[in-house]
Write a protein that holds these residues in place. Structure first.
Motif, mmCIF file in Angstrom:
data_model
loop_
_atom_site.group_PDB
_atom_site.id
_atom_site.type_symbol
_atom_site.label_atom_id
_atom_site.label_comp_id
_atom_site.label_asym_id
_atom_site.label_seq_id
_atom_site.Cartn_x
_atom_site.Cartn_y
_atom_site.Cartn_z
ATOM 1 N N GLY A 25 -7.542 11.828 3.367
ATOM 2 C CA GLY A 25 -7.613 13.143 3.999
ATOM 3 C C GLY A 25 -6.254 13.716 4.324
ATOM 4 O O GLY A 25 -6.082 14.380 5.352
ATOM 5 N N VAL A 26 -5.271 13.415 3.458
ATOM 6 C CA VAL A 26 -3.922 13.956 3.637
ATOM 7 C C VAL A 26 -3.517 14.681 2.366
ATOM 8 O O VAL A 26 -4.196 14.589 1.344
ATOM 9 N N SER A 27 -2.406 15.377 2.400
ATOM 10 C CA SER A 27 -1.937 16.076 1.203
ATOM 11 C C SER A 27 -1.248 15.086 0.256
ATOM 12 O O SER A 27 -0.779 14.022 0.684
ATOM 13 N N THR A 28 -1.187 15.465 -1.004
ATOM 14 C CA THR A 28 -0.478 14.620 -1.971
ATOM 15 C C THR A 28 0.999 14.533 -1.592
ATOM 16 O O THR A 28 1.624 13.485 -1.775
ATOM 17 N N GLN A 29 1.531 15.591 -1.040
ATOM 18 C CA GLN A 29 2.929 15.591 -0.616
ATOM 19 C C GLN A 29 3.173 14.550 0.475
ATOM 20 O O GLN A 29 4.244 13.942 0.527
ATOM 21 N N THR A 30 2.193 14.320 1.328
ATOM 22 C CA THR A 30 2.332 13.307 2.377
ATOM 23 C C THR A 30 2.460 11.926 1.763
ATOM 24 O O THR A 30 3.303 11.124 2.174
ATOM 25 N N VAL A 31 1.643 11.637 0.757
ATOM 26 C CA VAL A 31 1.723 10.338 0.081
ATOM 27 C C VAL A 31 3.076 10.196 -0.613
ATOM 28 O O VAL A 31 3.723 9.148 -0.536
ATOM 29 N N VAL A 32 3.524 11.241 -1.277
ATOM 30 C CA VAL A 32 4.821 11.219 -1.950
ATOM 31 C C VAL A 32 5.941 10.970 -0.935
ATOM 32 O O VAL A 32 6.845 10.165 -1.169
ATOM 33 N N ARG A 33 5.880 11.650 0.210
ATOM 34 C CA ARG A 33 6.890 11.459 1.249
ATOM 35 C C ARG A 33 6.900 10.023 1.757
ATOM 36 O O ARG A 33 7.964 9.433 1.951
ATOM 37 N N LEU A 34 5.723 9.450 1.962
ATOM 38 C CA LEU A 34 5.621 8.063 2.397
ATOM 39 C C LEU A 34 6.283 7.137 1.380
ATOM 40 O O LEU A 34 7.091 6.275 1.731
ATOM 41 N N GLU A 35 5.961 7.327 0.111
ATOM 42 C CA GLU A 35 6.487 6.440 -0.922
ATOM 43 C C GLU A 35 7.983 6.640 -1.173
ATOM 44 O O GLU A 35 8.629 5.764 -1.735
ATOM 45 N N ARG A 36 8.525 7.759 -0.742
ATOM 46 C CA ARG A 36 9.976 7.984 -0.804
ATOM 47 C C ARG A 36 10.692 7.333 0.371
ATOM 48 O O ARG A 36 11.918 7.291 0.414
ATOM 49 N N GLY A 37 9.930 6.908 1.364
ATOM 50 C CA GLY A 37 10.519 6.271 2.536
ATOM 51 C C GLY A 37 10.770 7.210 3.687
ATOM 52 O O GLY A 37 11.442 6.851 4.654
ATOM 53 N N GLU A 38 10.209 8.425 3.624
ATOM 54 C CA GLU A 38 10.378 9.377 4.716
ATOM 55 C C GLU A 38 9.467 9.007 5.883
ATOM 56 O O GLU A 38 8.444 8.360 5.702
ATOM 57 N N GLU A 39 9.862 9.434 7.074
ATOM 58 C CA GLU A 39 9.080 9.178 8.294
ATOM 59 C C GLU A 39 7.779 9.975 8.278
ATOM 60 O O GLU A 39 7.789 11.159 7.952
ATOM 61 N N LEU A 40 6.695 9.306 8.657
ATOM 62 C CA LEU A 40 5.416 9.982 8.856
ATOM 63 C C LEU A 40 4.961 9.706 10.280
ATOM 64 O O LEU A 40 5.412 8.744 10.903
#
Length: 75
Positions: A25-40
């Protein structure tokens, strides 16, 4: 959950970014940000991890080796 663990879990399940995003239930951009190592936000990270765990993934901590994932042994 580390970024590499998210990527490994998706691969093990045969899921793409879109599949995980939809399931969590999140955006694809959120998953991409997570996998880039960005803070969530903690709640978002916990939701994504819970979806992967519900799909049968177990997260392996760095206990003398590197972090990883594996399929949970069915009960």
């Amino acid at each position: 959950m580390k970024p590499i663990q998210c990527r490994l879990a998706r691969t093990a399940l045969g899921w793409g970014v879109v599949d995980l995003a939809k399931a969590a239930g999140v955006s694809t951009q959120t998953v991409v940000r997570l996998e880039r190592g960005e803070e969530l936000r903690e709640t978002t990270l916990a939701r994504i991890q819970a979806v992967l765990e519900d799909a049968g993934i177990e997260f392996i901590p760095a206990d003398g080796g590197g972090v990883g994932v594996r399929f949970r042994n069915p009960s």
